[in-house]
Write a protein that holds these residues in place. Sequence first.
Motif, PDB file in Angstrom:
ATOM      1  N   ILE A  50      -4.901  45.829 -13.697  1.00  0.00           N
ATOM      2  CA  ILE A  50      -3.923  44.816 -14.286  1.00  0.00           C
ATOM      3  C   ILE A  50      -4.873  43.445 -14.441  1.00  0.00           C
ATOM      4  CG2 ILE A  50      -1.427  43.103 -15.266  1.00  0.00           C
ATOM      5  CD1 ILE A  50      -0.185  44.860 -12.538  1.00  0.00           C
ATOM      6  N   ARG A  51      -5.206  43.417 -16.518  1.00  0.00           N
ATOM      7  CA  ARG A  51      -5.655  41.963 -16.426  1.00  0.00           C
ATOM      8  C   ARG A  51      -5.197  41.604 -17.503  1.00  0.00           C
ATOM      9  NH1 ARG A  51      -9.236  41.239 -20.590  1.00  0.00           N
ATOM     10  NH2 ARG A  51      -9.079  43.043 -21.391  1.00  0.00           N
ATOM     11  N   MET A  52      -4.487  39.666 -17.276  1.00  0.00           N
ATOM     12  CA  MET A  52      -4.768  38.965 -17.953  1.00  0.00           C
ATOM     13  C   MET A  52      -5.318  38.258 -18.493  1.00  0.00           C
ATOM     14  SD  MET A  52      -1.395  37.619 -16.395  1.00  0.00           S
ATOM     15  CE  MET A  52      -0.190  36.621 -17.617  1.00  0.00           C
ATOM     16  N   ASP A  53      -5.474  37.980 -20.101  1.00  0.00           N
ATOM     17  CA  ASP A  53      -6.175  37.203 -20.992  1.00  0.00           C
ATOM     18  C   ASP A  53      -5.628  36.354 -21.519  1.00  0.00           C
ATOM     19  OD1 ASP A  53      -7.866  35.939 -23.152  1.00  0.00           O
ATOM     20  OD2 ASP A  53      -8.531  38.270 -23.397  1.00  0.00           O
ATOM     21  N   LEU A  54      -6.047  34.695 -21.053  1.00  0.00           N
ATOM     22  CA  LEU A  54      -5.017  33.728 -20.602  1.00  0.00           C
ATOM     23  C   LEU A  54      -5.097  32.900 -22.496  1.00  0.00           C
ATOM     24  CD1 LEU A  54      -5.533  32.102 -17.189  1.00  0.00           C
ATOM     25  CD2 LEU A  54      -3.435  33.854 -18.053  1.00  0.00           C
ATOM     26  N   SER A  55      -6.727  33.360 -22.364  1.00  0.00           N
ATOM     27  CA  SER A  55      -6.484  32.247 -24.179  1.00  0.00           C
ATOM     28  C   SER A  55      -6.162  33.364 -25.331  1.00  0.00           C
ATOM     29  CB  SER A  55      -8.263  31.947 -24.035  1.00  0.00           C
ATOM     30  OG  SER A  55      -8.579  34.060 -24.412  1.00  0.00           O
ATOM     31  N   ARG A  86      -3.514  47.066 -19.088  1.00  0.00           N
ATOM     32  CA  ARG A  86      -3.424  47.435 -17.620  1.00  0.00           C
ATOM     33  C   ARG A  86      -3.962  49.142 -17.826  1.00  0.00           C
ATOM     34  NH1 ARG A  86       0.431  50.604 -13.312  1.00  0.00           N
ATOM     35  NH2 ARG A  86      -1.358  51.281 -11.747  1.00  0.00           N
ATOM     36  N   ASN A  87      -5.295  48.974 -16.952  1.00  0.00           N
ATOM     37  CA  ASN A  87      -6.722  49.487 -17.222  1.00  0.00           C
ATOM     38  C   ASN A  87      -6.767  49.120 -19.261  1.00  0.00           C
ATOM     39  OD1 ASN A  87      -6.798  50.483 -15.120  1.00  0.00           O
ATOM     40  ND2 ASN A  87      -5.752  52.421 -15.578  1.00  0.00           N
ATOM     41  N   ASP A  88      -6.943  49.877 -19.937  1.00  0.00           N
ATOM     42  CA  ASP A  88      -7.310  49.494 -21.332  1.00  0.00           C
ATOM     43  C   ASP A  88      -5.846  50.177 -22.248  1.00  0.00           C
ATOM     44  OD1 ASP A  88     -10.153  49.529 -20.808  1.00  0.00           O
ATOM     45  OD2 ASP A  88     -10.289  51.806 -21.227  1.00  0.00           O
ATOM     46  N   GLU A  89      -4.700  49.803 -21.617  1.00  0.00           N
ATOM     47  CA  GLU A  89      -3.208  49.609 -22.178  1.00  0.00           C
ATOM     48  C   GLU A  89      -3.318  48.782 -23.000  1.00  0.00           C
ATOM     49  OE1 GLU A  89       1.570  51.433 -22.361  1.00  0.00           O
ATOM     50  OE2 GLU A  89      -0.445  52.049 -20.723  1.00  0.00           O
ATOM     51  N   ARG A 119       7.506  45.030 -13.188  1.00  0.00           N
ATOM     52  CA  ARG A 119       7.099  46.852 -12.894  1.00  0.00           C
ATOM     53  C   ARG A 119       7.635  47.772 -13.903  1.00  0.00           C
ATOM     54  NH1 ARG A 119      10.431  45.078  -7.516  1.00  0.00           N
ATOM     55  NH2 ARG A 119       8.781  44.326  -6.441  1.00  0.00           N
ATOM     56  N   LYS A 120       8.081  48.436 -14.873  1.00  0.00           N
ATOM     57  CA  LYS A 120       8.628  49.195 -15.625  1.00  0.00           C
ATOM     58  C   LYS A 120       7.745  49.034 -16.398  1.00  0.00           C
ATOM     59  CE  LYS A 120      13.897  49.370 -14.642  1.00  0.00           C
ATOM     60  NZ  LYS A 120      15.125  50.006 -15.201  1.00  0.00           N
ATOM     61  N   LYS A 121       7.541  48.279 -16.917  1.00  0.00           N
ATOM     62  CA  LYS A 121       6.372  47.736 -18.061  1.00  0.00           C
ATOM     63  C   LYS A 121       5.114  47.961 -17.461  1.00  0.00           C
ATOM     64  CE  LYS A 121       8.855  44.724 -21.292  1.00  0.00           C
ATOM     65  NZ  LYS A 121       8.989  43.728 -22.698  1.00  0.00           N
ATOM     66  N   LEU A 122       4.946  47.621 -16.353  1.00  0.00           N
ATOM     67  CA  LEU A 122       3.363  47.439 -16.330  1.00  0.00           C
ATOM     68  C   LEU A 122       3.006  49.384 -15.094  1.00  0.00           C
ATOM     69  CD1 LEU A 122       2.684  44.150 -14.869  1.00  0.00           C
ATOM     70  CD2 LEU A 122       1.740  45.158 -16.507  1.00  0.00           C
ATOM     71  N   LYS A 123       4.135  50.088 -15.127  1.00  0.00           N
ATOM     72  CA  LYS A 123       4.313  51.171 -14.532  1.00  0.00           C
ATOM     73  C   LYS A 123       3.459  51.065 -12.891  1.00  0.00           C
ATOM     74  CE  LYS A 123       2.821  53.381 -19.272  1.00  0.00           C
ATOM     75  NZ  LYS A 123       2.245  54.172 -20.056  1.00  0.00           N
ATOM     76  N   LEU A 124       4.660  50.298 -12.541  1.00  0.00           N
ATOM     77  CA  LEU A 124       4.200  49.637 -11.359  1.00  0.00           C
ATOM     78  C   LEU A 124       5.389  50.897 -10.095  1.00  0.00           C
ATOM     79  CD1 LEU A 124       3.351  46.200 -11.184  1.00  0.00           C
ATOM     80  CD2 LEU A 124       1.654  48.074 -11.269  1.00  0.00           C
ATOM     81  N   GLU A 125       4.568  51.632  -9.123  1.00  0.00           N
ATOM     82  CA  GLU A 125       5.790  52.089  -8.471  1.00  0.00           C
ATOM     83  C   GLU A 125       4.427  52.680  -7.633  1.00  0.00           C
ATOM     84  OE1 GLU A 125       7.519  55.074 -11.331  1.00  0.00           O
ATOM     85  OE2 GLU A 125       5.457  56.018 -11.603  1.00  0.00           O
ATOM     86  N   GLY A 126       5.256  53.244  -6.425  1.00  0.00           N
ATOM     87  CA  GLY A 126       4.431  53.839  -5.393  1.00  0.00           C
ATOM     88  C   GLY A 126       3.213  52.916  -4.705  1.00  0.00           C
ATOM     89  N   ILE A 163       5.251  39.205  -3.479  1.00  0.00           N
ATOM     90  CA  ILE A 163       3.713  38.641  -3.726  1.00  0.00           C
ATOM     91  C   ILE A 163       3.175  39.477  -4.665  1.00  0.00           C
ATOM     92  CG2 ILE A 163       3.871  40.269  -1.559  1.00  0.00           C
ATOM     93  CD1 ILE A 163       1.546  38.229  -0.420  1.00  0.00           C
ATOM     94  N   ALA A 164       2.234  39.307  -5.518  1.00  0.00           N
ATOM     95  CA  ALA A 164       1.388  39.757  -5.947  1.00  0.00           C
ATOM     96  C   ALA A 164      -0.350  40.244  -4.788  1.00  0.00           C
ATOM     97  CB  ALA A 164       0.947  39.541  -7.094  1.00  0.00           C
ATOM     98  N   ARG A 165      -0.253  41.496  -4.473  1.00  0.00           N
ATOM     99  CA  ARG A 165      -1.360  41.943  -3.871  1.00  0.00           C
ATOM    100  C   ARG A 165      -2.003  43.198  -4.185  1.00  0.00           C
ATOM    101  NH1 ARG A 165       1.395  41.220   2.128  1.00  0.00           N
ATOM    102  NH2 ARG A 165       2.743  42.682   2.049  1.00  0.00           N
ATOM    103  N   GLU A 166      -2.787  43.897  -3.961  1.00  0.00           N
ATOM    104  CA  GLU A 166      -3.919  44.584  -4.353  1.00  0.00           C
ATOM    105  C   GLU A 166      -3.282  45.665  -3.175  1.00  0.00           C
ATOM    106  OE1 GLU A 166      -7.619  44.361  -5.425  1.00  0.00           O
ATOM    107  OE2 GLU A 166      -7.174  43.714  -7.080  1.00  0.00           O
ATOM    108  N   VAL A 167      -2.965  46.889  -3.303  1.00  0.00           N
ATOM    109  CA  VAL A 167      -2.729  47.747  -2.714  1.00  0.00           C
ATOM    110  C   VAL A 167      -3.213  48.699  -2.173  1.00  0.00           C
ATOM    111  CG1 VAL A 167       0.282  46.671  -2.419  1.00  0.00           C
ATOM    112  CG2 VAL A 167      -1.178  49.035  -4.117  1.00  0.00           C
TER     113      VAL A 167
END
Length: 224
Positions: A133-138, A144-147, A199-206, A220-224
């Motif tokens: 996941i990448r957020m471009d703040l400006s 998510r990846n290139d999507e 979670r649904k929009k970012l397809k975060l599961e498992g 908490i946001a952390r890489e798993v």
Amino acid sequence: MKILIVEDETGIAAFLKQGLEEEAYTVVMAHDGNKGLQLALSDDYDLLLLDWMLPGMSGIAICQEFRKQNKKTPVILLTAKDSSEEVVFGLQAGANDYIRKPFHFDELLERIRVQLRAKSGETSHEALQLGEIRMDLSAHLVYRNDELIQLTQREFALLEFLLRNKNRVCRRVQILENVWDSNYNYNAGIIDVYINTLRKKLKLEGEDNYIQTIRGVGYIAREV
């Protein structure tokens, strides 16, 4: 992000308050200059939005008194004045920017974002990263990846808060205070609704669920 608006025209004030709250800003209102200065000096804000012509004390006078207290908070003037001399006078009084009435809300919003980015020292390409996941703040975009992931303003603000506090537990009260407004009587359950939507929009599961629940505490946001 907390913004103080000092505007005596009730229609404009209500329009600004609604629009900025929909953009996930916390808004404090005053309708005369004396009250506006009192509020400006009694609390911390991320930005002041001041009408030039106000009862009691003008926006220019508020700005001047505010700067005398060595306050560095960005100030944007709302003004119907349009001569270059008057604009220069406003900037010399300590304002960071101005916008002429009538104005388009989108233009005002972008001017606010510019000032907040400058205040926080963000570069024009600042990004937050969490796994894929990448957020471009400006640009106010999330990938998510290139999507490209389409988020509402509130969802964006929630994700930004979590990523700015990556690997730290964010308690529910902290989330409400920073993403919503602790002065509003929101049920903390609204956080769960927004987290589930994220979670649904970012397809975060498992194994890819980067936003984890800390039961009875928060998230908490952390890489798993």
